[in-house]
Design a protein around this motif. Sequence first.
Motif, PDB file in Angstrom:
ATOM      1  N   ALA A  20      27.474  -7.903  16.549  1.00  0.00           N
ATOM      2  CA  ALA A  20      27.278  -8.948  15.539  1.00  0.00           C
ATOM      3  C   ALA A  20      28.605  -9.458  15.000  1.00  0.00           C
ATOM      4  CB  ALA A  20      26.418  -8.419  14.395  1.00  0.00           C
ATOM      5  N   ARG A  21      29.584  -8.566  14.917  1.00  0.00           N
ATOM      6  CA  ARG A  21      30.896  -8.951  14.397  1.00  0.00           C
ATOM      7  C   ARG A  21      31.835  -9.472  15.478  1.00  0.00           C
ATOM      8  NH1 ARG A  21      30.273  -3.796  11.352  1.00  0.00           N
ATOM      9  NH2 ARG A  21      31.489  -2.812  13.023  1.00  0.00           N
ATOM     10  N   GLY A  22      31.396  -9.479  16.727  1.00  0.00           N
ATOM     11  CA  GLY A  22      32.232  -9.975  17.813  1.00  0.00           C
ATOM     12  C   GLY A  22      33.211  -8.956  18.356  1.00  0.00           C
ATOM     13  N   GLU A  23      32.978  -7.683  18.072  1.00  0.00           N
ATOM     14  CA  GLU A  23      33.856  -6.628  18.557  1.00  0.00           C
ATOM     15  C   GLU A  23      33.360  -6.101  19.905  1.00  0.00           C
ATOM     16  OE1 GLU A  23      33.729  -3.769  15.437  1.00  0.00           O
ATOM     17  OE2 GLU A  23      34.540  -5.148  13.921  1.00  0.00           O
TER      18      GLU A  23
ATOM     19  N   GLN B 101      21.543  -2.442   7.034  1.00  0.00           N
ATOM     20  CA  GLN B 101      22.859  -2.641   7.657  1.00  0.00           C
ATOM     21  C   GLN B 101      22.976  -3.973   8.378  1.00  0.00           C
ATOM     22  OE1 GLN B 101      21.987   1.347   9.165  1.00  0.00           O
ATOM     23  NE2 GLN B 101      24.190   1.702   9.132  1.00  0.00           N
ATOM     24  N   MET B 102      21.872  -4.656   8.577  1.00  0.00           N
ATOM     25  CA  MET B 102      21.858  -6.022   9.087  1.00  0.00           C
ATOM     26  C   MET B 102      20.597  -6.685   8.550  1.00  0.00           C
ATOM     27  SD  MET B 102      22.739  -7.385  12.951  1.00  0.00           S
ATOM     28  CE  MET B 102      21.175  -7.332  13.818  1.00  0.00           C
ATOM     29  N   LEU B 103      20.615  -7.996   8.411  1.00  0.00           N
ATOM     30  CA  LEU B 103      19.486  -8.737   7.861  1.00  0.00           C
ATOM     31  C   LEU B 103      19.098  -9.864   8.811  1.00  0.00           C
ATOM     32  CD1 LEU B 103      20.817  -9.129   4.206  1.00  0.00           C
ATOM     33  CD2 LEU B 103      19.079  -7.493   4.967  1.00  0.00           C
TER      34      LEU B 103
ATOM     35  N   GLN C 167      30.038  -8.299  -6.742  1.00  0.00           N
ATOM     36  CA  GLN C 167      29.769  -6.898  -7.093  1.00  0.00           C
ATOM     37  C   GLN C 167      30.582  -5.923  -6.237  1.00  0.00           C
ATOM     38  OE1 GLN C 167      25.407  -6.124  -7.805  1.00  0.00           O
ATOM     39  NE2 GLN C 167      25.231  -8.225  -7.059  1.00  0.00           N
ATOM     40  N   SER C 168      31.532  -6.466  -5.468  1.00  0.00           N
ATOM     41  CA  SER C 168      32.381  -5.640  -4.589  1.00  0.00           C
ATOM     42  C   SER C 168      31.549  -4.843  -3.591  1.00  0.00           C
ATOM     43  CB  SER C 168      33.265  -4.693  -5.418  1.00  0.00           C
ATOM     44  OG  SER C 168      34.121  -5.430  -6.261  1.00  0.00           O
ATOM     45  N   ILE C 169      30.477  -5.461  -3.107  1.00  0.00           N
ATOM     46  CA  ILE C 169      29.633  -4.851  -2.087  1.00  0.00           C
ATOM     47  C   ILE C 169      29.928  -5.519  -0.756  1.00  0.00           C
ATOM     48  CG2 ILE C 169      27.262  -4.430  -1.332  1.00  0.00           C
ATOM     49  CD1 ILE C 169      26.429  -4.599  -4.278  1.00  0.00           C
ATOM     50  N   GLU C 170      30.172  -4.724   0.264  1.00  0.00           N
ATOM     51  CA  GLU C 170      30.496  -5.253   1.582  1.00  0.00           C
ATOM     52  C   GLU C 170      29.291  -6.002   2.152  1.00  0.00           C
ATOM     53  OE1 GLU C 170      33.029  -6.030   4.750  1.00  0.00           O
ATOM     54  OE2 GLU C 170      33.503  -4.971   2.874  1.00  0.00           O
ATOM     55  N   PRO C 171      29.443  -7.286   2.517  1.00  0.00           N
ATOM     56  CA  PRO C 171      28.328  -8.023   3.131  1.00  0.00           C
ATOM     57  C   PRO C 171      27.958  -7.411   4.480  1.00  0.00           C
ATOM     58  CG  PRO C 171      30.043  -9.519   2.369  1.00  0.00           C
ATOM     59  CD  PRO C 171      30.625  -8.138   2.319  1.00  0.00           C
ATOM     60  N   VAL C 172      26.707  -7.570   4.875  1.00  0.00           N
ATOM     61  CA  VAL C 172      26.252  -7.083   6.177  1.00  0.00           C
ATOM     62  C   VAL C 172      26.038  -8.274   7.100  1.00  0.00           C
ATOM     63  CG1 VAL C 172      25.147  -5.090   5.094  1.00  0.00           C
ATOM     64  CG2 VAL C 172      23.783  -7.145   5.576  1.00  0.00           C
ATOM     65  N   PRO C 173      26.097  -8.074   8.427  1.00  0.00           N
ATOM     66  CA  PRO C 173      25.835  -9.186   9.344  1.00  0.00           C
ATOM     67  C   PRO C 173      24.425  -9.734   9.154  1.00  0.00           C
ATOM     68  CG  PRO C 173      26.783  -7.305  10.505  1.00  0.00           C
ATOM     69  CD  PRO C 173      26.426  -6.833   9.136  1.00  0.00           C
ATOM     70  N   MET C 174      24.285 -11.038   9.389  1.00  0.00           N
ATOM     71  CA  MET C 174      22.994 -11.699   9.230  1.00  0.00           C
ATOM     72  C   MET C 174      22.621 -12.457  10.490  1.00  0.00           C
ATOM     73  SD  MET C 174      23.270 -13.067   5.277  1.00  0.00           S
ATOM     74  CE  MET C 174      21.540 -13.580   5.240  1.00  0.00           C
TER      75      MET C 174
ATOM     76  N   GLY D  56      26.775 -20.158   8.884  1.00  0.00           N
ATOM     77  CA  GLY D  56      27.514 -18.973   8.477  1.00  0.00           C
ATOM     78  C   GLY D  56      26.936 -17.651   8.910  1.00  0.00           C
ATOM     79  N   TYR D  57      25.836 -17.660   9.658  1.00  0.00           N
ATOM     80  CA  TYR D  57      25.245 -16.418  10.145  1.00  0.00           C
ATOM     81  C   TYR D  57      26.071 -15.890  11.318  1.00  0.00           C
ATOM     82  CZ  TYR D  57      21.064 -17.262   7.322  1.00  0.00           C
ATOM     83  OH  TYR D  57      20.201 -17.453   6.269  1.00  0.00           O
ATOM     84  N   GLU D  58      26.245 -14.583  11.352  1.00  0.00           N
ATOM     85  CA  GLU D  58      27.004 -13.981  12.451  1.00  0.00           C
ATOM     86  C   GLU D  58      26.252 -14.050  13.768  1.00  0.00           C
ATOM     87  OE1 GLU D  58      28.678 -12.375   8.714  1.00  0.00           O
ATOM     88  OE2 GLU D  58      26.629 -12.646   9.466  1.00  0.00           O
ATOM     89  N   VAL D  59      24.917 -14.070  13.688  1.00  0.00           N
ATOM     90  CA  VAL D  59      24.078 -14.015  14.887  1.00  0.00           C
ATOM     91  C   VAL D  59      23.030 -15.121  14.845  1.00  0.00           C
ATOM     92  CG1 VAL D  59      22.569 -12.562  16.318  1.00  0.00           C
ATOM     93  CG2 VAL D  59      24.367 -11.491  14.917  1.00  0.00           C
ATOM     94  N   ILE D  60      22.844 -15.793  15.976  1.00  0.00           N
ATOM     95  CA  ILE D  60      21.757 -16.768  16.128  1.00  0.00           C
ATOM     96  C   ILE D  60      20.777 -16.214  17.158  1.00  0.00           C
ATOM     97  CG2 ILE D  60      21.118 -19.100  16.859  1.00  0.00           C
ATOM     98  CD1 ILE D  60      22.677 -19.013  14.229  1.00  0.00           C
ATOM     99  N   GLY D  61      19.537 -16.023  16.739  1.00  0.00           N
ATOM    100  CA  GLY D  61      18.493 -15.561  17.642  1.00  0.00           C
ATOM    101  C   GLY D  61      17.890 -16.734  18.392  1.00  0.00           C
TER     102      GLY D  61
END
Length: 370
Positions: free
Chosen positions: A32-35, A218-220, A257-264, A282-287
Motif C-alpha cells: 500500500a505504501r509502495g515499498e 491498520q488499513m481502511l 492528535q499525533s496519530i499515525e495515519p493508516v493506508p486507505m 489521496g488514497y494510497e490504494v485504488i481497488g
Amino acid sequence: MTFWFYYFCFFTMAQTTENFPALKNDNLLRAARGEDVDRIPVWVMRQAGRYLPEFQAVRKLHDFFTICRTPELACEVTMQPIRRFDLDASIIFSDILVIPQALGMTVEMKPGPFFPEPLVTPDDLSKLTADGAVSRLKYVGDAITMMRHKLDGKVPLIGFTGAPWTLMGYMIEGGGSQTMSMAKSWLNEHNEASHKLLSLLTDVIVDYFEMQVKAGAQMLQVFESSADYINKEQFAEVSLPYVRQIRDQLRKRLQEQSIEPVPMVLYAKGGGHSLSEQAQCGYEVIGLDYNVDPLEARKAVGSNVTLQGNLNPADMYLPEAELRALTDQMVRKFGKKRYIANLGHGITPQTPIESMNVLVETVHTVSKEL
C-alpha cells in the motif's frame, strides 16, 4: 504551550496506543505504501462469509446483525478464513449498513438488507440522529481491538465503511436495487437534500474511521459499491467530493492528535471511467472491479498509487487449471510493484473452498517469479 495542552496530547496518545503483538507479515501495508514486498499480498472481499461452512454454522445460531454487534462472534468469523488460507490480510466482519442503523434507521436481513422505513422525502432526514452515532458503533471498535490480539500479528487488520453515495442508495431504496432509480431521482428532484444527506454521512464516516484507527485498524477501505448505477458526471458530483473529504478530514484529524495515519483503499465498483480522478483523491490504494484492464488502470492512475484487484468472482467456479491460468495472467499484468491481489468484487456464497486455495497459492507462486 500550557500544561493542559501537553496533558491532552499525552492522554490522546495513551488512548490510541494499544500493546498489540508485533506484525509478522506486513506485505499488505508495504504494498500500500509502495515499498518492496516479500510476496504479492492477497486477500478477498467478503472473505469471512457465506462460502465457508463454519460461517454458516455460526449463522444458524445467530442473527446476522447479532454477529456484527457481538465482538466475540465477529472475531470468530473474521478468523475463520485466516485459519484456512495463507492470506495476507484480515478484514473485520461487519456490514456497511451499520451506519444507517447508528443514525436510527431499522435494517433487517430478509435475507438481503431491508429497511422497513426508508427515506421517502427530504423531511425524513429529520429522523436521522447523527449526534452520538459513532458511540453506537462502539462494538465495531471493540471487535477490532479484540481481533488485533487474536491475530497475534499474523497479518494486518482492515477496517471499512460504505461510501456516502452507496449508503444513501440503500437508505432511499429500502434495500438492494437493480436500478437505484429512487435514489437517482433524489439527485434530480431533491438535489440540495441529497447533498445534505451525503455530507451528514461523510461526517459520520470520518468519526467512524477515526474510531477504527484508534481501535487498531491498520488499513481502511471505502466501498463505493453502487458506482455502477451512476454515470461519470454523476460520479464526479456525488461520489468523488465526499470520498475525498473522508480521506482529507480523517488525515487532518489524526495528525492533530499525533496519530499515525493508516493506508486507505478506495474501491468503486463501476467507477472504471474515473480512475485518474480517483487517484487524485489521496488514497494510497485504488481497488478495481473485474471490468478494468490492469494495464489501462496503471496508465490512468500513474506509478504512485497501488492497485488492488481484480479477478472476476465468477472465475472462482472454473476448473483448477483455468482458474490458475487466469490468476497467473492477472498477477503478471499487474506486476509485483504497488499491487495487492484480490477479486474484482466480493466472493460469492457457492464458491468452492478449493478455489480460494488455488487463488492464494497461485498469487504467491507467481510473485516469486517476478
